[in-house]
Design a protein around this motif. Structure first.
Motif, PDB file in Angstrom:
ATOM      1  N   SER A  44       0.644   7.786   0.904  1.00 26.84           N
ATOM      2  CA  SER A  44       0.575   6.799   1.984  1.00 26.84           C
ATOM      3  C   SER A  44       0.865   7.412   3.355  1.00 26.84           C
ATOM      4  O   SER A  44       1.420   6.751   4.226  1.00 26.84           O
ATOM      5  CB  SER A  44       1.546   5.658   1.699  1.00 26.84           C
ATOM      6  OG  SER A  44       2.848   6.150   1.501  1.00 26.84           O
ATOM      7  N   ILE A  47      -0.382   5.343   6.298  1.00 27.95           N
ATOM      8  CA  ILE A  47       0.468   4.217   6.695  1.00 27.95           C
ATOM      9  C   ILE A  47       1.696   4.725   7.432  1.00 27.95           C
ATOM     10  O   ILE A  47       2.060   4.199   8.487  1.00 27.95           O
ATOM     11  CB  ILE A  47       0.867   3.386   5.452  1.00 27.95           C
ATOM     12  CG1 ILE A  47      -0.372   2.766   4.809  1.00 27.95           C
ATOM     13  CG2 ILE A  47       1.872   2.299   5.825  1.00 27.95           C
ATOM     14  CD1 ILE A  47      -0.127   2.142   3.454  1.00 27.95           C
ATOM     15  N   ALA A  48       2.336   5.751   6.888  1.00 23.63           N
ATOM     16  CA  ALA A  48       3.545   6.295   7.514  1.00 23.63           C
ATOM     17  C   ALA A  48       3.254   6.848   8.907  1.00 23.63           C
ATOM     18  O   ALA A  48       4.022   6.629   9.845  1.00 23.63           O
ATOM     19  CB  ALA A  48       4.150   7.379   6.624  1.00 23.63           C
ATOM     20  N   THR A  50       0.817   5.945  10.855  1.00 28.54           N
ATOM     21  CA  THR A  50       0.429   4.845  11.734  1.00 28.54           C
ATOM     22  C   THR A  50       1.647   4.060  12.202  1.00 28.54           C
ATOM     23  O   THR A  50       1.797   3.778  13.393  1.00 28.54           O
ATOM     24  CB  THR A  50      -0.561   3.897  11.012  1.00 28.54           C
ATOM     25  OG1 THR A  50      -1.691   4.654  10.593  1.00 28.54           O
ATOM     26  CG2 THR A  50      -1.005   2.767  11.920  1.00 28.54           C
ATOM     27  N   LEU A  51       2.526   3.701  11.277  1.00 21.34           N
ATOM     28  CA  LEU A  51       3.689   2.880  11.629  1.00 21.34           C
ATOM     29  C   LEU A  51       4.835   3.694  12.218  1.00 21.34           C
ATOM     30  O   LEU A  51       5.578   3.197  13.050  1.00 21.34           O
ATOM     31  CB  LEU A  51       4.174   2.108  10.399  1.00 21.34           C
ATOM     32  CG  LEU A  51       3.190   1.102   9.806  1.00 21.34           C
ATOM     33  CD1 LEU A  51       3.774   0.447   8.559  1.00 21.34           C
ATOM     34  CD2 LEU A  51       2.792   0.047  10.827  1.00 21.34           C
ATOM     35  N   GLN A  52       4.988   4.927  11.758  1.00 22.71           N
ATOM     36  CA  GLN A  52       6.044   5.834  12.215  1.00 22.71           C
ATOM     37  C   GLN A  52       7.430   5.185  12.224  1.00 22.71           C
ATOM     38  O   GLN A  52       8.189   5.295  13.183  1.00 22.71           O
ATOM     39  CB  GLN A  52       5.700   6.380  13.602  1.00 22.71           C
ATOM     40  CG  GLN A  52       4.457   7.237  13.595  1.00 22.71           C
ATOM     41  CD  GLN A  52       4.152   7.856  14.935  1.00 22.71           C
ATOM     42  OE1 GLN A  52       4.820   7.598  15.930  1.00 22.71           O
ATOM     43  NE2 GLN A  52       3.137   8.699  14.952  1.00 22.71           N
ATOM     44  N   LEU A  53       7.765   4.520  11.149  1.00 27.35           N
ATOM     45  CA  LEU A  53       9.066   3.863  11.027  1.00 27.35           C
ATOM     46  C   LEU A  53      10.081   4.735  10.291  1.00 27.35           C
ATOM     47  O   LEU A  53      11.272   4.426  10.293  1.00 27.35           O
ATOM     48  CB  LEU A  53       8.921   2.542  10.266  1.00 27.35           C
ATOM     49  CG  LEU A  53       8.009   1.491  10.889  1.00 27.35           C
ATOM     50  CD1 LEU A  53       7.853   0.307   9.942  1.00 27.35           C
ATOM     51  CD2 LEU A  53       8.565   1.037  12.230  1.00 27.35           C
ATOM     52  N   GLU A  59       6.668   1.684   3.992  1.00 33.19           N
ATOM     53  CA  GLU A  59       5.462   2.358   4.459  1.00 33.19           C
ATOM     54  C   GLU A  59       4.682   2.910   3.263  1.00 33.19           C
ATOM     55  O   GLU A  59       4.637   4.119   3.041  1.00 33.19           O
ATOM     56  CB  GLU A  59       5.815   3.495   5.430  1.00 33.19           C
ATOM     57  CG  GLU A  59       6.382   3.000   6.734  1.00 33.19           C
ATOM     58  CD  GLU A  59       6.804   4.140   7.647  1.00 33.19           C
ATOM     59  OE1 GLU A  59       6.552   4.036   8.859  1.00 33.19           O
ATOM     60  OE2 GLU A  59       7.389   5.126   7.158  1.00 33.19           O
ATOM     61  N   ASN A  60       4.103   2.004   2.505  1.00 34.31           N
ATOM     62  CA  ASN A  60       3.352   2.409   1.316  1.00 34.31           C
ATOM     63  C   ASN A  60       2.320   1.346   0.963  1.00 34.31           C
ATOM     64  O   ASN A  60       2.326   0.249   1.510  1.00 34.31           O
ATOM     65  CB  ASN A  60       4.301   2.693   0.149  1.00 34.31           C
ATOM     66  CG  ASN A  60       5.122   1.486  -0.207  1.00 34.31           C
ATOM     67  OD1 ASN A  60       4.596   0.500  -0.694  1.00 34.31           O
ATOM     68  ND2 ASN A  60       6.428   1.557   0.051  1.00 34.31           N
TER      69      ASN A  60
END
Length: 154
Positions: A44, A47-48, A50-53, A59-60
């Motif tokens: 993922s 996703i990780a 893109t979100l960078q949280l 984030e998966n």
């Protein structure tokens, strides 16, 4: 569209035997849990990145799919959607930590296979086919039925 109670009534027809019900109370959550684990096992990085949280628990791909699952439940019952959301969050956290110890996808496949064997054994005891063979939406009703039967006072 059927109401949640209508779904439950129809689902209950093939879940009368106490042994089958007990098997379902264990195996349905185990299948849900294992599917969350399998989805979490899919790389993922998109996703990780893109979100960078820096929060791998959310984030998966499991979270992406669970959002759509929760939309299904919200359409039936907000209260049930909240219960499923809580169970989903538990699944995400526990699967994350299992994945820190063993390969999550292998563990999840094992749980998935064993739980489905249990399900079919339960239906063999019941003498009735699984509901999802009639309508695939029953795959979504099963977890709600378990939550309703185990945690609701009727």
């Amino acid at each position: 569209m059927r109401t949640l109670d209508q779904w439950f009534d129809e689902y209950a027809v093939s879940h009368q035997n106490p042994k089958n019900k007990a098997i379902h109370y264990v195996c349905v959550p185990a299948i849900f849990f294992s599917i969350v684990g399998l989805l979490m096992s899919i790389p993922s990085s998109f996703i990780a990145n893109t979100l960078q949280l820096n929060a791998p628990i959310i984030e998966n791909w499991a979270v992406v799919v669970l959002i759509f699952v929760l939309i299904f439940y919200i359409r039936l019952s907000v209260a049930m959607a909240i219960k499923i959301a809580i169970f989903s969050a538990i699944c995400l956290v526990v699967n994350y930590y299992i994945g820190q110890v063993v390969p999550l996808w292998i563990f999840s496949i094992g749980v998935f296979v064993i739980a489905w064997i249990g399900q079919f054994y339960g239906h063999n005891i019941e003498g009735k086919k699984p509901s999802f063979l009639k309508d695939l939406q029953f795959l979504m009703i099963g977890p709600a039925w378990v939550v309703e039967n185990l945690f609701s006072k009727k």
